[in-house]
Scaffold this motif. Structure first.
Motif, PDB file in Angstrom:
ATOM      1  N   ASN A  93      -8.301   6.703  -7.262  1.00 32.42           N
ATOM      2  CA  ASN A  93      -8.018   8.081  -6.870  1.00 32.42           C
ATOM      3  C   ASN A  93      -6.692   8.548  -7.482  1.00 32.42           C
ATOM      4  OD1 ASN A  93      -8.614  10.462  -5.482  1.00 32.42           O
ATOM      5  ND2 ASN A  93      -7.489   9.824  -3.651  1.00 32.42           N
ATOM      6  N   ASP A  94      -5.670   7.713  -7.340  1.00 32.60           N
ATOM      7  CA  ASP A  94      -4.316   8.068  -7.778  1.00 32.60           C
ATOM      8  C   ASP A  94      -4.127   7.637  -9.241  1.00 32.60           C
ATOM      9  OD1 ASP A  94      -1.677   8.753  -7.900  1.00 32.60           O
ATOM     10  OD2 ASP A  94      -1.001   7.412  -6.295  1.00 32.60           O
ATOM     11  N   GLY A  95      -4.500   8.537 -10.150  1.00 34.25           N
ATOM     12  CA  GLY A  95      -4.453   8.231 -11.589  1.00 34.25           C
ATOM     13  C   GLY A  95      -5.815   8.456 -12.229  1.00 34.25           C
ATOM     14  N   ALA A 155       3.566   8.317 -16.559  1.00 34.51           N
ATOM     15  CA  ALA A 155       4.723   7.932 -15.724  1.00 34.51           C
ATOM     16  C   ALA A 155       5.028   8.910 -14.595  1.00 34.51           C
ATOM     17  CB  ALA A 155       5.966   7.737 -16.601  1.00 34.51           C
ATOM     18  N   GLU A 156       3.970   9.371 -13.956  1.00 37.08           N
ATOM     19  CA  GLU A 156       4.178  10.188 -12.748  1.00 37.08           C
ATOM     20  C   GLU A 156       4.586   9.306 -11.587  1.00 37.08           C
ATOM     21  OE1 GLU A 156       3.117  11.990  -8.886  1.00 37.08           O
ATOM     22  OE2 GLU A 156       2.320  10.184  -9.789  1.00 37.08           O
ATOM     23  N   ASP A 157       4.007   8.075 -11.589  1.00 35.09           N
ATOM     24  CA  ASP A 157       3.993   7.276 -10.359  1.00 35.09           C
ATOM     25  C   ASP A 157       4.936   6.086 -10.352  1.00 35.09           C
ATOM     26  OD1 ASP A 157       2.985   7.407  -7.843  1.00 35.09           O
ATOM     27  OD2 ASP A 157       0.889   7.114  -8.432  1.00 35.09           O
ATOM     28  N   TYR A 158       6.025   6.163 -11.135  1.00 38.50           N
ATOM     29  CA  TYR A 158       6.994   5.061 -11.207  1.00 38.50           C
ATOM     30  C   TYR A 158       8.240   5.417 -10.398  1.00 38.50           C
ATOM     31  CZ  TYR A 158       7.957   0.708 -13.848  1.00 38.50           C
ATOM     32  OH  TYR A 158       8.151  -0.602 -14.239  1.00 38.50           O
ATOM     33  N   THR A 185      -5.783   5.820   1.368  1.00 38.09           N
ATOM     34  CA  THR A 185      -5.688   4.713   0.395  1.00 38.09           C
ATOM     35  C   THR A 185      -4.459   4.838  -0.509  1.00 38.09           C
ATOM     36  OG1 THR A 185      -6.967   5.805  -1.363  1.00 38.09           O
ATOM     37  CG2 THR A 185      -8.219   4.578   0.309  1.00 38.09           C
ATOM     38  N   TRP A 186      -3.698   5.885  -0.326  1.00 38.78           N
ATOM     39  CA  TRP A 186      -2.542   6.185  -1.189  1.00 38.78           C
ATOM     40  C   TRP A 186      -1.586   4.989  -1.296  1.00 38.78           C
ATOM     41  CZ3 TRP A 186       2.761   7.277   0.336  1.00 38.78           C
ATOM     42  CH2 TRP A 186       3.539   7.802  -0.696  1.00 38.78           C
ATOM     43  N   HIS A 187      -1.348   4.543  -2.516  1.00 42.56           N
ATOM     44  CA  HIS A 187      -0.429   3.430  -2.825  1.00 42.56           C
ATOM     45  C   HIS A 187      -0.780   2.153  -2.079  1.00 42.56           C
ATOM     46  CE1 HIS A 187       2.802   6.414  -4.505  1.00 42.56           C
ATOM     47  NE2 HIS A 187       1.628   6.496  -5.110  1.00 42.56           N
ATOM     48  N   THR A 188      -2.105   1.959  -1.904  1.00 41.56           N
ATOM     49  CA  THR A 188      -2.591   0.695  -1.340  1.00 41.56           C
ATOM     50  C   THR A 188      -3.609   0.095  -2.310  1.00 41.56           C
ATOM     51  OG1 THR A 188      -4.583   1.480  -0.191  1.00 41.56           O
ATOM     52  CG2 THR A 188      -2.461   1.729   0.984  1.00 41.56           C
TER      53      THR A 188
HETATM   54 ZN    ZN Z   1       0.861   7.748  -6.569  1.00 42.77          ZN
END
Ligand code: ZN
Ligand code: AHN
Length: 326
Positions: free
Chosen positions: A146-148, A178-181, A295-298
């Protein structure tokens, strides 16, 4: 049973008789038809685009999965017949000092059109599952379905549709890196490093800057509901109205809630800072969490938690917005 049928039959005859008396119109009420879609957004195709990305493994900058996925995105955009693909490669420094080799990838449809819309999604995935309860999992990269994966999957399917029928306007499909770093501790500008680089190095010829932008972030969650994200509503209300209005016309009002949601630090913030009104389609009021999808960041951010119905609602809505522009 028989008896009930007879009652129903006589009731409907009565209704027909009554309506025939009061109006000349046909007695069969016209079925309420949603807005016609010029091209059908294929949710299965979008789902497969998400899956293809997840199959590369985590797309963390600097890893093999990241390099292979970049090539896939470039190839897929070309296969969808976009006019040009621009790869913007550079190195950025993360909050923790890590040097990240990044690549912002943009496919342009009708590249010379003056009237343009920007569609974007981040394609990198987070190296840390730091929303897991179990701390021992915090340093494991997330699958990023989902995230990406989801926003990119929807945009690839939109690119495929735009080849079937060309829009009047120009469309820039941008996959930012690199949105999620980022880190929750400290400055908000630790997020969205690819977009921060992009806004300072936009590869546009004179006058070809998009009139507005639409960011898709985590659009594939189970039973996803998208509220009018707070910053979008504040900075680009007419774009929010346009998108939520189209969703309603397509009878996706259950997915696009007509209520203000939370405020999210995301790529759209930086696009707005260079004068391009840009909104964010994102879950910010999930009933289980009060904010993002559960589920975000899991490590549960995998294909089993991707909902084709969510991909369809977002994809068809955005696609029709594009076809509606003159
Ligand atoms: Zn994220
Ligand atoms: C913050 O948590 C500050 N922004 C989240 C934006 C985001 C992360 N979107 C996907 N992953």
């Amino acid at each position: 049973m028989k008896f009930i049928n007879i009652i129903l039959l006589s009731l409907s005859l009565l209704v027909v008789a009554c309506s025939a008396k009061t109006e000349e119109k046909p007695t069969v009420a016209p079925k309420k038809v949603a807005v016609e879609s010029p091209v059908e957004f294929n949710a299965d195709s979008a789902y497969n685009y998400v899956k293809a990305q997840v199959n590369f493994g985590p797309r963390v900058p600097g890893t093999q999965g990241h390099i292979r996925c970049a090539q896939y995105l470039v190839d897929e955009l070309k296969r969808c017949g976009v006019d040009t693909v621009i790869e913007q490669k550079t190195t950025v420094t993360a909050f923790n000092g890590d040097k990240l080799p990044i690549n912002n990838i943009m496919g342009q449809v009708n590249k010379d059109a003056m009237s343009r819309v920007l569609l974007l999604a981040h394609w990198d995935t987070r190296p840390w599952a730091d929303a897991e309860e179990d701390k021992s999992k915090h340093n494991t990269p997330i699958p990023g379905a989902n995230d990406g994966g989801s926003g990119v999957g929807v945009l690839l399917e939109i690119a495929r549709c735009l080849q079937i029928k060309r829009p009047t306007i120009g469309v820039d499909i941008l996959f930012v890196d690199a949105e999620d770093y980022g880190t929750s501790f400290g400055a908000e500008n630790t997020w969205c490093l690819g977009t921060q680089y992009w806004v300072n190095n936009m590869p546009y010829k004179q006058g070809r800057v998009p009139q507005y932008g639409i960011l898709l972030d985590m659009v594939g969650g189970i039973d996803a509901k998208f509220h009018r994200e707070y910053l979008s509503q504040y900075l680009a209300p007419s774009v929010v109205d346009k998108v939520w209005g189209m969703a309603s016309a397509l009878e996706y009002g259950n997915v696009f809630a007509n209520q203000i949601g939370g405020s999210i630090v995301d790529d759209h913030m930086y696009i707005n800072q260079v004068g391009i009104p840009c909104i964010d389609i994102i879950e910010s009021q999930n009933p289980q969490t009060g904010s993002f999808n559960p589920t975000w960041h899991t490590l549960d951010d995998n294909m089993s938690n991707i909902d084709s119905k969510s991909l369809k609602a977002v994809g068809q809505t955005v696609l029709n917005v594009i076809y509606n522009e003159k």
